[in-house]
Design a protein around this motif. Structure first.
Motif, mmCIF file in Angstrom:
data_model
loop_
_atom_site.group_PDB
_atom_site.id
_atom_site.type_symbol
_atom_site.label_atom_id
_atom_site.label_comp_id
_atom_site.label_asym_id
_atom_site.label_seq_id
_atom_site.Cartn_x
_atom_site.Cartn_y
_atom_site.Cartn_z
ATOM 1 N N ALA A 180 40.824 51.089 34.821
ATOM 2 C CA ALA A 180 39.568 49.892 35.317
ATOM 3 C C ALA A 180 39.611 48.330 34.755
ATOM 4 O O ALA A 180 39.160 47.610 35.885
ATOM 5 N N GLY A 181 39.248 49.418 33.266
ATOM 6 C CA GLY A 181 40.108 47.053 33.015
ATOM 7 C C GLY A 181 40.899 46.385 33.149
ATOM 8 O O GLY A 181 40.721 44.901 33.686
ATOM 9 N N SER A 182 42.219 46.988 33.174
ATOM 10 C CA SER A 182 43.040 46.273 33.984
ATOM 11 C C SER A 182 43.351 45.670 35.460
ATOM 12 O O SER A 182 43.286 45.416 35.864
ATOM 13 N N VAL A 183 42.678 46.507 36.006
ATOM 14 C CA VAL A 183 42.116 45.847 37.786
ATOM 15 C C VAL A 183 41.555 44.503 37.941
ATOM 16 O O VAL A 183 41.348 43.740 38.173
ATOM 17 N N THR A 184 40.400 44.946 36.771
ATOM 18 C CA THR A 184 39.630 43.591 36.114
ATOM 19 C C THR A 184 40.245 42.723 35.807
ATOM 20 O O THR A 184 40.098 41.451 36.909
ATOM 21 N N LEU A 185 41.408 42.767 34.865
ATOM 22 C CA LEU A 185 41.787 41.724 34.476
ATOM 23 C C LEU A 185 43.255 41.284 35.874
ATOM 24 O O LEU A 185 42.713 40.166 35.949
ATOM 25 N N ALA A 186 43.385 41.823 36.344
ATOM 26 C CA ALA A 186 44.394 41.257 37.258
ATOM 27 C C ALA A 186 43.863 40.385 38.169
ATOM 28 O O ALA A 186 44.377 39.604 38.586
ATOM 29 N N ILE A 187 42.194 40.982 38.690
ATOM 30 C CA ILE A 187 41.281 40.120 39.392
ATOM 31 C C ILE A 187 41.596 38.709 39.426
ATOM 32 O O ILE A 187 41.189 37.917 39.314
ATOM 33 N N ALA A 188 40.723 39.136 37.787
ATOM 34 C CA ALA A 188 41.000 37.457 37.061
ATOM 35 C C ALA A 188 42.221 36.577 37.416
ATOM 36 O O ALA A 188 42.200 35.560 37.229
ATOM 37 N N ALA A 230 33.115 26.576 41.229
ATOM 38 C CA ALA A 230 32.601 27.058 40.820
ATOM 39 C C ALA A 230 32.157 28.494 40.471
ATOM 40 O O ALA A 230 32.023 29.616 39.743
ATOM 41 N N GLY A 231 31.079 28.161 41.594
ATOM 42 C CA GLY A 231 30.224 29.600 41.345
ATOM 43 C C GLY A 231 31.111 30.845 41.785
ATOM 44 O O GLY A 231 31.279 31.736 41.657
ATOM 45 N N ILE A 232 31.777 30.707 43.107
ATOM 46 C CA ILE A 232 32.844 31.676 43.452
ATOM 47 C C ILE A 232 33.856 31.895 42.111
ATOM 48 O O ILE A 232 34.398 33.401 42.055
ATOM 49 N N ALA A 233 34.334 31.093 41.301
ATOM 50 C CA ALA A 233 35.528 31.636 40.310
ATOM 51 C C ALA A 233 34.490 32.272 39.221
ATOM 52 O O ALA A 233 35.012 33.474 38.507
ATOM 53 N N GLN A 234 33.037 32.427 38.601
ATOM 54 C CA GLN A 234 32.479 32.827 37.550
ATOM 55 C C GLN A 234 32.866 34.434 38.285
ATOM 56 O O GLN A 234 32.491 35.594 37.654
ATOM 57 N N GLN A 235 31.871 34.021 39.786
ATOM 58 C CA GLN A 235 31.210 35.705 40.553
ATOM 59 C C GLN A 235 32.978 36.205 40.010
ATOM 60 O O GLN A 235 32.903 37.714 39.893
ATOM 61 N N LEU A 236 34.150 35.775 40.126
ATOM 62 C CA LEU A 236 35.668 37.076 40.613
ATOM 63 C C LEU A 236 36.024 36.620 38.653
ATOM 64 O O LEU A 236 36.996 36.987 38.389
ATOM 65 N N GLN A 237 34.977 36.628 37.390
ATOM 66 C CA GLN A 237 35.575 36.661 36.196
ATOM 67 C C GLN A 237 36.094 35.869 35.826
ATOM 68 O O GLN A 237 37.181 35.786 34.869
ATOM 69 N N VAL A 238 35.794 34.392 36.038
ATOM 70 C CA VAL A 238 36.561 33.485 35.730
ATOM 71 C C VAL A 238 35.718 32.207 35.558
ATOM 72 O O VAL A 238 34.445 32.451 36.350
#
Length: 415
Positions: A180-188, A230-238
């Motif tokens: 699960a952590g790897s998926v989140t990291l890959a999206i970011a 900026a909002g989209i980036a933050q929503q996607l963990q960036v």
């Protein structure tokens, strides 16, 4: 009294107070940031006059302030400048991570807080405050200095590293599985890479889309685009800061110059609100029990940040004065450190970690503008001790002055 009236009174008093503090700082030829922070402490939890109705609006204004600070920094440079700096300065990013993350991790382990808390505190001590440093560079008139691209490269590398670090720390705090952590990291990572690719490859197209002869339309389109990205980036963990910075570097030419002139007053207003908000969420009563370890950690990481900036500027061929300016400017910690510590506090990892991180950041966010201004003159004065005066040196050598004069030190500006 009606809630809207209370809101207007509170927010009006904040803005008026900030204006008066800014005037005072200007007369003292001093950065207003520490005064803004102290004002936040006075109006925050445990302060002299806690706010009520306007606190939520101040929080939103603080987020806009950070976004505008990074947008304005991005407008100073083109996409090609960014790519070139990142290619040449990535070793400085590795040195920065090593020198500044290790002290935080070591302190957490020494205090017996465990490995997860060590990773959290490593992030707190590693990441400089892009918001504070952006404000300081503007206040000191150093945006055109030769060492400034080095400073910005390190800040951008840190912000991009947050796209990797934040998903990792979130997974550790939540205790989720490796998959699960790897998926989140890959999206970011994918989102950060996509935004960077679009900014570099299609910057001219974006500039043409944004361009307008009407200042009102230009302001609305640039501000709206920046907040949206900026909002989209933050929503996607960036980081929202990364998104805003990349929007800035995607704009170029007359569009960038026009946007800079229009947004400068808004930047100053919301940046001041950001520093007040930081102080609002610091309870003065939580600081004394952890002040000694926080001060010790601050001393160590002031030295490591100065060393980082000095090494990076030296590697880029900057003069001695510029090296010290780069090191002193990087000292301040701020928004990212508080975000990281807040994640740990919410997860209930270690009750003392939050107050220690707050005290640490408060010390360095106050000290940062001072080191940015005074590190270079102090270092130059210390380096000059023990050197014979020019006249006596010439007399010893018996050489005419005109033949021995060295070229003057550059002023630091790259025009």
């Amino acid at each position: 009294m009606h809630s809207s009236a209370i809101f207007l009174i509170e927010f009006g008093a904040i803005i008026l107070g900030l204006g008066l503090l800014g005037r005072l700082a200007g007369r003292l030829q001093f950065s207003p940031i520490p005064l803004y922070l102290l004002a936040g402490l006075a109006f925050g939890e445990g302060g002299l006059l806690p706010l009520g109705a306007s606190e939520e609006f101040v929080a939103i204004g603080a987020e806009i302030g950070v976004v505008l600070l990074l947008l304005m920094l991005g407008l100073e440079y083109t996409a090609s400048d960014l790519v070139s700096n990142l290619k040449t300065q990535y070793p400085a990013g590795l040195v920065d991570m090593t020198l500044n993350a290790l002290p935080g991790a070591a302190l957490a382990l020494l205090m017996g807080w465990g490995p997860v808390a060590a990773v959290v505190l490593a992030g707190v001590t590693w990441i400089s405050s892009s918001g504070v440093i952006a404000k300081v560079l503007g206040d000191l008139g150093r945006l055109g200095n030769r060492e400034t691209p080095v400073i910005l490269s390190i800040l951008v590398l840190e912000d991009l590293a947050m796209a990797v670090y934040l998903p990792i720390i979130t997974a550790l705090l939540a205790g989720v599985s490796l998959a699960a952590g790897s998926v989140t990291l890959a999206i970011a990572l994918g989102v950060a890479g996509l935004v960077l690719f679009v900014a570099v490859r299609y910057g001219r197209v974006i500039s043409r889309f944004v361009s307008s002869d009407d200042p009102e339309k230009l302001l609305l389109v640039v501000l709206g685009l920046t907040l949206l990205v900026a909002g989209i980036a933050q929503q996607l963990q960036v980081s929202a800061a990364v998104g805003a910075f990349l929007v800035g570097i995607a704009l170029s030419g007359e569009v960038a110059e026009g946007a800079h002139n229009l947004l400068a007053p808004l930047r100053d207003l919301f940046a001041a609100v950001f520093f007040v908000f930081f102080g609002l969420h610091t309870d003065p009563q939580s600081i004394p029990p952890v002040i000694l370890p926080a001060l010790g950690l601050a001393v160590v990481t002031v030295l490591t940040k100065i060393a980082t900036g000095w090494w990076a500027a030296r590697r880029a061929g900057i003069s001695a004065k510029g090296r010290w300016r780069a090191g002193g400017t990087l000292v301040a910690r701020g928004e990212f450190s508080i975000v990281i510590a807040g994640l740990a506090v919410t997860a209930g990892i270690e009750p003392q970690l939050g107050p220690l991180a707050t005290a640490y950041v408060l010390v360095l966010v106050v000290l940062g503008p001072l080191t940015a201004r005074y590190t270079e003159p102090i270092a130059m004065r210390l380096a000059g001790r023990g050197t014979p005066p020019p006249d006596s040196l010439l007399a010893q050598r018996g050489t005419p002055a005109a033949e021995t004069l060295e070229p003057m030190e550059d002023s630091g500006r790259d025009r």
